[in-house]
Scaffold this motif. Structure first.
Motif, PDB file in Angstrom:
ATOM      1  N   HIS A   1     -13.572 -18.736  41.775  1.00 27.16           N
ATOM      2  CA  HIS A   1     -14.657 -18.871  40.728  1.00 27.16           C
ATOM      3  C   HIS A   1     -14.772 -17.364  40.230  1.00 27.16           C
ATOM      4  CE1 HIS A   1     -15.864 -22.844  39.969  1.00 27.16           C
ATOM      5  NE2 HIS A   1     -15.594 -23.047  41.339  1.00 27.16           N
ATOM      6  N   ALA A   2     -15.078 -16.448  41.265  1.00 26.25           N
ATOM      7  CA  ALA A   2     -15.227 -15.052  40.942  1.00 26.25           C
ATOM      8  C   ALA A   2     -14.168 -14.616  40.409  1.00 26.25           C
ATOM      9  CB  ALA A   2     -15.769 -14.456  42.312  1.00 26.25           C
ATOM     10  N   LEU A   3     -13.089 -14.837  40.744  1.00 25.97           N
ATOM     11  CA  LEU A   3     -11.834 -14.156  40.071  1.00 25.97           C
ATOM     12  C   LEU A   3     -11.659 -14.692  38.785  1.00 25.97           C
ATOM     13  CD1 LEU A   3      -9.656 -14.167  43.252  1.00 25.97           C
ATOM     14  CD2 LEU A   3     -10.117 -12.231  42.260  1.00 25.97           C
ATOM     15  N   GLY A   4     -11.980 -15.948  38.734  1.00 30.82           N
ATOM     16  CA  GLY A   4     -11.703 -16.429  37.125  1.00 30.82           C
ATOM     17  C   GLY A   4     -12.816 -15.899  36.180  1.00 30.82           C
ATOM     18  N   ARG A   5     -13.877 -15.515  36.803  1.00 30.82           N
ATOM     19  CA  ARG A   5     -15.112 -14.933  35.773  1.00 30.82           C
ATOM     20  C   ARG A   5     -14.567 -13.452  35.578  1.00 30.82           C
ATOM     21  NH1 ARG A   5     -20.972 -17.144  38.082  1.00 30.82           N
ATOM     22  NH2 ARG A   5     -20.191 -19.403  38.202  1.00 30.82           N
ATOM     23  N   ILE A   6     -13.985 -12.858  36.515  1.00 33.58           N
ATOM     24  CA  ILE A   6     -13.348 -11.491  36.185  1.00 33.58           C
ATOM     25  C   ILE A   6     -12.451 -11.607  34.899  1.00 33.58           C
ATOM     26  CG2 ILE A   6     -12.195  -9.636  37.127  1.00 33.58           C
ATOM     27  CD1 ILE A   6     -13.582 -10.265  39.829  1.00 33.58           C
TER      28      ILE A   6
ATOM     29  N   ALA B   1      -7.458  -9.968  36.738  1.00 30.95           N
ATOM     30  CA  ALA B   1      -7.321 -10.474  37.938  1.00 30.95           C
ATOM     31  C   ALA B   1      -5.804 -11.132  38.064  1.00 30.95           C
ATOM     32  CB  ALA B   1      -8.265 -11.454  38.575  1.00 30.95           C
ATOM     33  N   ILE B   2      -5.321 -11.306  36.964  1.00 32.75           N
ATOM     34  CA  ILE B   2      -3.954 -12.114  36.770  1.00 32.75           C
ATOM     35  C   ILE B   2      -2.931 -11.351  37.635  1.00 32.75           C
ATOM     36  CG2 ILE B   2      -2.154 -12.866  35.319  1.00 32.75           C
ATOM     37  CD1 ILE B   2      -4.414 -13.119  33.253  1.00 32.75           C
ATOM     38  N   ALA B   3      -2.798 -10.174  37.350  1.00 31.73           N
ATOM     39  CA  ALA B   3      -1.447  -9.543  38.153  1.00 31.73           C
ATOM     40  C   ALA B   3      -1.746  -9.555  39.550  1.00 31.73           C
ATOM     41  CB  ALA B   3      -1.256  -8.034  37.556  1.00 31.73           C
ATOM     42  N   PRO B   4      -2.968  -9.064  40.062  1.00 33.36           N
ATOM     43  CA  PRO B   4      -2.976  -9.244  41.657  1.00 33.36           C
ATOM     44  C   PRO B   4      -2.961 -10.584  42.238  1.00 33.36           C
ATOM     45  CG  PRO B   4      -4.792  -7.947  40.499  1.00 33.36           C
ATOM     46  CD  PRO B   4      -3.973  -8.585  39.323  1.00 33.36           C
TER      47      PRO B   4
ATOM     48  N   ILE C   1     -11.568  -6.635  42.739  1.00 35.44           N
ATOM     49  CA  ILE C   1     -10.430  -7.485  42.535  1.00 35.44           C
ATOM     50  C   ILE C   1      -9.550  -7.708  43.779  1.00 35.44           C
ATOM     51  CG2 ILE C   1      -8.562  -8.102  41.130  1.00 35.44           C
ATOM     52  CD1 ILE C   1      -9.989  -6.958  38.960  1.00 35.44           C
ATOM     53  N   PRO C   2      -8.939  -6.430  44.188  1.00 33.68           N
ATOM     54  CA  PRO C   2      -8.068  -6.708  45.470  1.00 33.68           C
ATOM     55  C   PRO C   2      -8.728  -7.425  46.769  1.00 33.68           C
ATOM     56  CG  PRO C   2      -8.408  -4.547  45.007  1.00 33.68           C
ATOM     57  CD  PRO C   2      -8.888  -4.953  43.808  1.00 33.68           C
ATOM     58  N   VAL C   3     -10.033  -6.784  46.800  1.00 34.21           N
ATOM     59  CA  VAL C   3     -10.808  -7.563  48.007  1.00 34.21           C
ATOM     60  C   VAL C   3     -11.328  -9.036  47.838  1.00 34.21           C
ATOM     61  CG1 VAL C   3     -13.146  -7.282  49.260  1.00 34.21           C
ATOM     62  CG2 VAL C   3     -12.036  -5.186  48.128  1.00 34.21           C
TER      63      VAL C   3
END
Length: 272
Positions: free
Chosen positions: A110-115, A119-122, A90-92
């Motif tokens: 897109h990747a962060l959305g699928r996570i 991922a919201i707070a970062p 996530i941070p990467v």
């Protein structure tokens, strides 16, 4: 495993040489074979030891889907593979939003959305601390891709972004709010905050940029459809849509077809 420590698809001296070669290929089958080797290697070493593999897979994010539409499914597979790396990625990924290449930044979004919710707070933190304002729309884009009720945590940020001097930031926030409305259950946005969203989106209808107006109308329609408006707000939206369509008797319709198209859909949501 060979005696020199290399595994399947790996050459001596460069443990990931074959994977690198395949992922740098131009044919879908080549890239898919490279992704399959990555998946096997992750199973062998574990996701936490797979940082070098992440760097290789993320190189696929630079594919131009407009130039190579045949590689779009492969790009989607690469995004899914990256999501499977685990929480450490996530941070990467958030840092990779500063890639400076729109294609890669969208793929990271897109990747962060699928996570999802993790991922919201970062992402919220990234928006506040990023040095380059041009990265902020990609942060908003990623937040808009998250299909979790917890994305309500990002509503205040979207309200702030709607007041930005940067057109791309306002545009992305206006679009993201509609996607977030779909993800948040009816009543899930605090009433005062929901009113602020509706009021600011209505304010955008006076903007000179047609694309921005269209996104605001679309998101207002989604707010109505998802149950984030009361009867009075839906009536106000219906009136605004009729004005945009030239159906209110004033004959002052919006000159942009894309705005009128979105207004037709939003009107159905407002009166339905």
């Amino acid at each position: 495993m060979a005696r020199d420590g290399t595994g399947p698809g790996m050459a001596p001296g460069d443990p990931y040489g074959e994977i690198r070669r395949l992922l740098e290929g131009s044919e879908p089958d080549e890239i898919r074979r490279g992704l399959a080797l990555v998946e096997k290697e992750i199973a062998r070493v574990g996701s936490r030891e797979a940082r070098p593999l992440f760097e290789l897979v993320s190189s696929v994010f630079y594919i131009d889907p407009l130039d190579r539409p045949d590689l779009v499914p492969v790009l989607d597979e690469a995004v899914s593979l990256v999501v499977g790396f685990g929480e450490w990625v996530i941070p990467v990924l958030v840092d990779h939003l500063e890639a400076g290449d729109v294609k890669a930044q969208l793929a990271v979004g897109h990747a962060l959305g699928r996570i999802g919710a993790d991922a919201i707070a970062p992402l919220l933190a990234k928006y506040e601390t990023v040095a380059d304002p041009a990265v902020r729309p990609f942060v908003l884009y990623a937040l808009g891709k998250i299909s979790s009720p917890r994305v309500v945590e990002a509503v205040p940020l979207m309200l702030e972004a709607l007041l930005s001097d940067d057109l791309e930031t306002r545009d992305t926030a206006a679009r993201a709010l509609g996607r977030m409305a779909d993800a948040i259950p009816a009543g899930g946005i605090p009433p005062a905050r929901a009113r602020s969203v509706v009021e600011r989106l209505h304010g955008i209808l006076a903007e000179p940029n047609a694309g921005l107006r269209a996104k605001a109308v679309r998101s207002l329609g989604k707010m109505a459809k998802a149950g984030h408006m009361d009867a009075t707000q839906r009536e106000t939206l219906a009136g605004a849509c009729r004005r945009l369509l030239g159906e209110d008797g004033s004959f002052e319709w919006d000159r942009a077809f894309v705005v009128r198209k979105e207004a037709e859909q939003a009107l159905r949501s407002a009166v339905g």
